[in-house]
Motif scaffolding. Structure first.
Motif, PDB file in Angstrom:
ATOM      1  N   LYS A 179      13.615  -3.356  -1.121  1.00  0.00           N
ATOM      2  CA  LYS A 179      12.240  -2.872  -0.986  1.00  0.00           C
ATOM      3  C   LYS A 179      12.095  -1.357  -1.112  1.00  0.00           C
ATOM      4  CE  LYS A 179      10.117  -6.762   1.450  1.00  0.00           C
ATOM      5  NZ  LYS A 179       9.401  -7.203   2.654  1.00  0.00           N
ATOM      6  N   PRO A 180      12.995  -0.556  -0.557  1.00  0.00           N
ATOM      7  CA  PRO A 180      12.818   0.895  -0.731  1.00  0.00           C
ATOM      8  C   PRO A 180      12.877   1.335  -2.193  1.00  0.00           C
ATOM      9  CG  PRO A 180      14.319   0.448   1.083  1.00  0.00           C
ATOM     10  CD  PRO A 180      14.098  -0.855   0.382  1.00  0.00           C
ATOM     11  N   TYR A 224       0.829  -1.205   0.000  1.00  0.00           N
ATOM     12  CA  TYR A 224       0.000   0.000   0.000  1.00  0.00           C
ATOM     13  C   TYR A 224       0.864   1.256   0.000  1.00  0.00           C
ATOM     14  CZ  TYR A 224      -3.525  -3.459   0.969  1.00  0.00           C
ATOM     15  OH  TYR A 224      -4.324  -4.569   0.886  1.00  0.00           O
ATOM     16  N   ARG A 225       2.026   1.182   0.607  1.00  0.00           N
ATOM     17  CA  ARG A 225       2.945   2.316   0.535  1.00  0.00           C
ATOM     18  C   ARG A 225       3.414   2.526  -0.904  1.00  0.00           C
ATOM     19  NH1 ARG A 225       4.913  -0.100   5.312  1.00  0.00           N
ATOM     20  NH2 ARG A 225       6.733  -0.961   4.239  1.00  0.00           N
ATOM     21  N   GLU A 239      13.335   5.560 -12.233  1.00  0.00           N
ATOM     22  CA  GLU A 239      13.975   6.260 -11.120  1.00  0.00           C
ATOM     23  C   GLU A 239      13.389   5.915  -9.759  1.00  0.00           C
ATOM     24  OE1 GLU A 239      16.631   7.952 -11.541  1.00  0.00           O
ATOM     25  OE2 GLU A 239      16.605   7.910 -13.743  1.00  0.00           O
ATOM     26  N   HIS A 240      12.087   5.616  -9.712  1.00  0.00           N
ATOM     27  CA  HIS A 240      11.426   5.449  -8.418  1.00  0.00           C
ATOM     28  C   HIS A 240      10.829   4.062  -8.184  1.00  0.00           C
ATOM     29  CE1 HIS A 240      11.900   9.733  -7.725  1.00  0.00           C
ATOM     30  NE2 HIS A 240      11.388   9.955  -8.929  1.00  0.00           N
ATOM     31  N   HIS A 252      11.629 -12.600  -6.573  1.00  0.00           N
ATOM     32  CA  HIS A 252      12.835 -12.784  -5.739  1.00  0.00           C
ATOM     33  C   HIS A 252      13.506 -11.460  -5.403  1.00  0.00           C
ATOM     34  CE1 HIS A 252      15.856 -12.040  -8.916  1.00  0.00           C
ATOM     35  NE2 HIS A 252      14.923 -12.501  -9.722  1.00  0.00           N
ATOM     36  N   VAL A 253      13.268 -10.418  -6.208  1.00  0.00           N
ATOM     37  CA  VAL A 253      13.861  -9.108  -5.912  1.00  0.00           C
ATOM     38  C   VAL A 253      13.323  -8.583  -4.579  1.00  0.00           C
ATOM     39  CG1 VAL A 253      14.204  -6.752  -6.749  1.00  0.00           C
ATOM     40  CG2 VAL A 253      14.086  -8.644  -8.383  1.00  0.00           C
ATOM     41  N   VAL A 254      12.049  -8.864  -4.306  1.00  0.00           N
ATOM     42  CA  VAL A 254      11.435  -8.482  -3.039  1.00  0.00           C
ATOM     43  C   VAL A 254      11.654  -9.559  -1.984  1.00  0.00           C
ATOM     44  CG1 VAL A 254       9.242  -7.963  -1.891  1.00  0.00           C
ATOM     45  CG2 VAL A 254       9.676  -7.081  -4.188  1.00  0.00           C
TER      46      VAL A 254
END
Length: 252
Positions: free
Chosen positions: A164-165, A108-109, A196-197, A155-157
């Motif tokens: 995660k950021p 949700y973030r 970028e984000h 797998h990246v998460v």
């Protein structure tokens, strides 16, 4: 006619836990969520599990069954061998709250970070017009029920907490792709935002997210790969690069 099945269910909380063994009655036509409910009613009244619709449309009952991310309500008991031990554990990518319930607030973030749909300023609601092919292209991504199985299996998460950021995950990369494809979205920075984000460059397109999607959305082929291609075209196309250099020089 009923039979007994051997279940191993993870019990615990953020401090730790382990698998506990149960023998539970199974009837014809039931799904794993039915068995979890029966387990709550007969042997483990304090077992925590998140669920809502029991129809595969709310995305609430995500868990891992024999190590594979699935919806409890859409996993039929008939797919398992009668003598097979069925292991039910919480999603591994997110912190455990209790038993099978995880804290998915990370998602949700990430959702709140995505710029909203921006309609053309010269069109009023009711004046929007789209070709049917554009409707169908974005409609696939709108089938998402936000079960977060794709987020869990990525797998990246899952394997790299430090990512995660910087990484939004497949669920929100398809949202960015949907808006970038939308002919009525007036924003022009979706690709830059994804790079970028949202960390689209961290995705190495293993397609594990597509494999677990209960809505059969082709997350990788129809959203992430095209978005990656558009990001690369924008960033590395030699003609675009030359135009940017000339434009900056002229402006300076």
């Amino acid at each position: 006619m009923g039979r007994d099945a051997h279940f191993r269910v993870w019990r615990g909380d953020a401090a730790g836990g382990d698998l506990q063994d149960y023998t539970v009655e199974v009837n014809e036509g039931e799904v794993v969520l039915d068995i979890i409910h029966r387990l709550q009613a007969t042997q483990a009244g304090d077992l925590a599990v998140r669920w809502n619709c029991k129809a595969g449309k709310c995305g609430s009952c995500s868990a891992e069954i024999n190590g594979r991310p699935r919806l409890l309500c859409m996993t039929r008991m008939s797919i398992f061998d009668p003598d097979e031990t069925i292991t039910v554990t919480p999603m591994r990518a997110f912190p455990v709250i209790r038993d099978l319930v995880t804290d998915v607030s990370f998602n949700y973030r990430k959702a709140r970070q995505i710029p909203a749909f921006a309609p053309p300023p010269d069109l009023a609601p009711g004046e929007y017009r789209m070709q049917q092919v554009d409707v169908e292209r974005s409609q696939e991504f709108r089938k998402c029920i936000e079960c977060f199985l794709c987020q869990n299996v990525c797998h990246v998460v899952r394997d790299h907490e430090e990512n995660k950021p910087a990484f939004a995950g497949p669920r929100f990369l398809i949202r960015a792709a949907e808006l970038d494809m939308h002919p009525l979205d007036a924003r022009t920075d979706r690709r830059e935002f994804a790079r970028e984000h949202q960390g689209i460059g961290l995705c190495n397109i293993t397609k594990c997210c597509t494999e677990v999607c209960p809505e059969h959305i082709k997350i990788t082929d129809n959203a992430i790969i095209p978005m990656k291609e558009r990001v690369v075209d924008r960033s590395y196309d030699p003609l675009v690069w030359l135009g940017n250099k000339l434009f900056r020089r002229r402006r300076d």
